[in-house]
Design an enzyme around this catalytic site. Structure first.
Site, mmCIF file in Angstrom:
data_model
loop_
_atom_site.group_PDB
_atom_site.id
_atom_site.type_symbol
_atom_site.label_atom_id
_atom_site.label_comp_id
_atom_site.label_asym_id
_atom_site.label_seq_id
_atom_site.Cartn_x
_atom_site.Cartn_y
_atom_site.Cartn_z
ATOM 1 N N HIS A 155 -11.046 -8.182 -40.937
ATOM 2 C CA HIS A 155 -10.699 -7.272 -39.834
ATOM 3 C C HIS A 155 -9.982 -7.984 -38.701
ATOM 4 O O HIS A 155 -9.403 -7.342 -37.841
ATOM 5 C CB HIS A 155 -11.969 -6.596 -39.307
ATOM 6 C CG HIS A 155 -12.553 -5.609 -40.271
ATOM 7 N ND1 HIS A 155 -12.424 -4.250 -40.118
ATOM 8 C CD2 HIS A 155 -13.240 -5.791 -41.427
ATOM 9 C CE1 HIS A 155 -13.019 -3.638 -41.129
ATOM 10 N NE2 HIS A 155 -13.526 -4.546 -41.935
ATOM 11 N N ASP A 362 -5.256 -10.067 -31.563
ATOM 12 C CA ASP A 362 -6.220 -9.077 -32.042
ATOM 13 C C ASP A 362 -5.836 -8.661 -33.456
ATOM 14 O O ASP A 362 -4.647 -8.462 -33.729
ATOM 15 C CB ASP A 362 -6.209 -7.843 -31.118
ATOM 16 C CG ASP A 362 -7.575 -7.183 -31.008
ATOM 17 O OD1 ASP A 362 -8.324 -7.201 -32.001
ATOM 18 O OD2 ASP A 362 -7.894 -6.642 -29.930
HETATM 19 P P1 ADP Z 1 -13.101 -5.023 -31.384
HETATM 20 O O1 ADP Z 1 -13.420 -4.566 -32.776
HETATM 21 O O2 ADP Z 1 -12.601 -6.436 -31.297
HETATM 22 O O3 ADP Z 1 -14.208 -4.792 -30.404
HETATM 23 P P2 ADP Z 1 -11.290 -2.730 -31.300
HETATM 24 O O4 ADP Z 1 -10.404 -2.280 -30.194
HETATM 25 O O5 ADP Z 1 -10.634 -2.782 -32.637
HETATM 26 O O6 ADP Z 1 -11.880 -4.134 -30.868
HETATM 27 O O7 ADP Z 1 -12.533 -1.750 -31.432
HETATM 28 C C1 ADP Z 1 -13.365 -1.534 -30.339
HETATM 29 C C2 ADP Z 1 -14.128 -0.209 -30.500
HETATM 30 O O8 ADP Z 1 -15.179 -0.169 -29.542
HETATM 31 C C3 ADP Z 1 -13.266 1.005 -30.233
HETATM 32 O O9 ADP Z 1 -13.607 2.024 -31.128
HETATM 33 C C4 ADP Z 1 -13.594 1.392 -28.788
HETATM 34 O O10 ADP Z 1 -13.531 2.774 -28.536
HETATM 35 C C5 ADP Z 1 -14.988 0.890 -28.617
HETATM 36 N N1 ADP Z 1 -15.194 0.373 -27.261
HETATM 37 C C6 ADP Z 1 -14.448 -0.536 -26.599
HETATM 38 N N2 ADP Z 1 -14.937 -0.767 -25.366
HETATM 39 C C7 ADP Z 1 -16.007 -0.016 -25.246
HETATM 40 C C8 ADP Z 1 -16.961 0.174 -24.191
HETATM 41 N N3 ADP Z 1 -16.866 -0.478 -23.055
HETATM 42 N N4 ADP Z 1 -17.953 1.044 -24.414
HETATM 43 C C9 ADP Z 1 -18.033 1.698 -25.597
HETATM 44 N N5 ADP Z 1 -17.187 1.558 -26.619
HETATM 45 C C10 ADP Z 1 -16.179 0.713 -26.439
#
Ligand code: ADP
Length: 454
Positions: A155, A362
Site C-alpha cells: 500500500h 505517499d
Molecule cells: P494513510 O493510509 O497513510 O493514513 P490515506 O490518505 O491513504 O493515508 O488514508 C487515510 C484515511 O484515514 C482516509 O480514509 C481518511 O479519510 C482518514 N483520515 C485521515 N485523517 C483523519 C482524521 N483526522 N480523522 C479520521 N479519519 C481520518
C-alpha cells in the site's frame, strides 16, 4: 471462483456507519462473493499466544485473528515495521533506525501468522497478503507447504534500489516476496523500482513484467487503489446538511475554508504545509481574515519517537503562526490532533474551498480522492496535491506542487482562492470521472483477476 483469503496486520470487521476505510470497502465484495476469510491480528498482546486463531463469522465472511507475543509486538511494530521499513519505503533514510533484534521479532510475528493461518487454508484458496508489516508471510506459508496462489499488495511506495540496499536485510526481504505469485504496487513508478531493483540485486531474468526466480514466474503490476466515489459523495452531501457541518459553516463567518486531514506522520509534509500557509498570510495581506485553515491531524504511532518529536514541532509551529497572524476575532489556523468521524470529515470537505494534501511521499493518499469525491458539482473546491503522492498520477487536474517548497504551497493556495468557477468545475469534472472508473471494488477485482489461476 477460488475462495479469497485476506491476510493483513489489522482486520476490519464490518461496522455500522462510515467506519470502514478503503481496504475494507474494496475487499468486502470479493470476500462475500467467495465466502472468504480475513485473517490478522486480534489487537491484543499476551505473554504466550496460543497458535490457534479465534474464528467468527459475520454475513458469510469468516474473520480469524491471533494475539501477538507481548515481547515481540513493540520490536515488530514500532521497531522494524515503523522504525525501519516505513521511513525507508518513504525515501527517508535519515529517519531509518535499524536493529537486528527488531528484525528477528518481525520474522517471528510473520511466522506466527503463517502457523495460525495454515490450518485454516484449503489447497485451492487464493491468499492475498497486504502491506509492509507482512513482507515475509508468503514465504512462511510456502515453507509450511502451502502451494496455492499467493498475491501481495504494497500500500505504500517502494523506493529506488540505491535506497533499498541501505537495509541490511534488503535482499532477504526481496527473496521472501518472490515466494508470492503476484506482487502489486500503487503506481507504475513503485512497480518499476521494485522490479528493476530486485532483478538487479538478485540477478534475475525478466520477461515483460514477470520476474523469473528458481524456476518460478512472479508477476508484478500497478494497481492504484480507489475509493467508492459515489458513496462518499452521497455521504458528504448528507453530512453537509447536518448539524456539525452547519456549526462549522457558521463558525467560518463567510471565510474560505482550507482543509487538511492526515494521520500525524512525517510523510504527510505537515511542517512544510504549515509554512506554506504562513507564506500565504505574509505574501497576501489582502487575504488575511478571509481564510481559515483547519488541519485535522489524527495522532498515530505514538510509541515511535519520531512521531512524538513531530507532534512537538507542529504544536510549536501552529502556536507561532496563530500568535503572529491571529486577531481578537480571527484564528487563521485551527489545529486538532484528534480523529474525526469520517462522516464529519466528508461534510467539512464538501464546504471547503481548498483541500490541502501535500505529503512528501505517499503510496496513494486516499484523502485526496475523498476530497474530490465530496465536492458540490455546482461549486467545487480546489485540490492542491503533492506531486509525490501516488494519487497525482490519476489527478493531474489538481494544482500539483512540490511539497518541499513551502513558498510554492503558498502560491498554490493564492491561485486556488482566485480560481474562477468555470475552471474549478472543469478540473473537478475530469478528476471525478476518473475516480468513478477506479473504485475500491474495481481495484480488488483487477488484482484478483490477475492472481486467479489461468
Ligand atoms: P494513510 O493510509 O497513510 O493514513 P490515506 O490518505 O491513504 O493515508 O488514508 C487515510 C484515511 O484515514 C482516509 O480514509 C481518511 O479519510 C482518514 N483520515 C485521515 N485523517 C483523519 C482524521 N483526522 N480523522 C479520521 N479519519 C481520518
Amino acid at each position: 471462483m477460488a475462495r479469497l483469503v485476506i491476510a493483513s496486520y489489522r482486520v476490519a470487521k464490518p461496522k455500522r456507519g462510515m467506519g470502514a476505510g478503503g481496504l475494507a470497502v474494496g475487499l468486502a465484495e470479493a470476500l462475500k462473493a467467495t465466502r472468504g476469510l480475513w485473517f490478522g491480528w486480534s489487537g491484543h498482546t499476551v505473554a504466550q499466544p496460543v497458535p490457534e486463531a479465534e474464528v467468527s463469522e459475520i454475513g458469510g465472511v469468516t474473520y480469524a485473528s491471533i494475539d501477538i507475543a507481548s515481547a515481540d509486538h513493540a520490536p515488530f511494530y514500532a521497531g522494524f515495521a515503523n522504525g525501519t521499513l516505513w521511513p525507508l519505503l518513504h525515501y527517508r533514510l535519515g529517519l531509518m533506525e535499524f536493529d537486528r533484534a527488531a528484525f528477528a521479532a518481525y520474522r517471528r510475528v510473520n511466522a506466527a501468522f503463517a502457523e495460525a493461518l495454515l490450518p485454516l487454508l484449503r489447497p485451492d484458496d487464493m491468499v492475498w497478503v497486504h502491506d509492509y508489516q507482512l513482507l515475509t508471510l508468503g514465504e512462511e506459508l510456502r515453507r509450511r507447504g502451502f502451494a496455492g496462489r499467493i498475491g501481495f499488495f504494497l500500500h505504500v511506495p517502494f523506493p529506488p534500489r540505491d535506497l533499498w540496499v541501505a537495509l541490511p536485510q534488503g535482499g532477504v526481504l526481496l527473496e521472501a516476496l518472490l515466494a508470492c505469485d503476484l506482487l502489486g504496487f500503487q503506481t507504475e513508478a513503485d512497480r518499476g523500482n521494485f522490479f528493476f531493483g530486485a532483478a538487479r540485486l538478485l540477478g534475475l531474468e525478466t520477461e515483460g513484467e514477470t520476474l523469473l526466480f528458481k524456476g518460478r514466474r512472479i508477476e508484478t503490476g500497478a494497481f492504484p487503489i480507489g475509493i467508492d466515489a459515489n458513496g462518499f459523495a452521497r455521504t458528504a452531501a448528507r453530512a453537509a446538511a447536518g448539524k456539525t457541518t452547519t456549526q462549522m459553516r457558521e463558525s467560518l463567518a463567510d471565510r474560505a475554508l482550507i482543509i487538511g486531514a492526515d494521520r500525524l506522520d512525517y510523510s504527510k509534509g505537515l511542517i512544510n504545509r504549515f509554512r506554506g500557509f504562513d507564506h500565504l498570510l505574509r505574501g497576501q495581506p489582502s487575504l488575511r481574515r478571509r481564510v481559515t485553515y483547519l488541519q485535522v491531524a489524527a495522532r498515530s504511532r505514538v510509541e515511535v519517537a519520531q512521531y512524538r518529536a513531530l507532534r512537538r514541532e507542529l504544536d510549536q509551529l501552529a502556536g507561532r503562526i496563530n500568535g503572529e497572524h491571529a486577531d481578537f476575532d480571527w484564528m487563521p489556523l485551527r489545529y486538532m490532533t484528534r480523529d474525526v468521524p469520517r462522516t464529519t470529515l466528508a461534510g467539512f470537505f464538501r464546504i471547503a474551498r481548498i483541500g490541502l494534501v501535500t505529503p512528501l511521499r505517499d503510496g496513494m493518499n486516499l484523502v485526496a480522492k475523498e476530497f474530490v469525491a465530496a465536492q458540490d458539482p455546482a461549486d467545487p473546491g480546489v485540490l492542491i496535491l503533492s506531486q509525490f503522492a501516488g494519487a497525482a498520477q490519476e489527478l493531474p487536474e489538481a494544482l500539483l506542487v512540490n511539497p518541499y517548497d513551502s513558498e510554492e504551497i503558498g502560491e498554490a493556495l493564492a491561485a486556488a482562492l482566485a480560481m474562477p468557477l468555470e475552471e474549478r468545475k472543469a478540473r473537478w469534472e475530469a478528476m471525478m470521472a476518473r475516480l468513478r472508473e477506479g473504485t475500491a471494488a474495481i481495484w480488488a477485482r483487477r488484482f484478483l483477476d490477475r492472481l486467479a489461476p489461468a
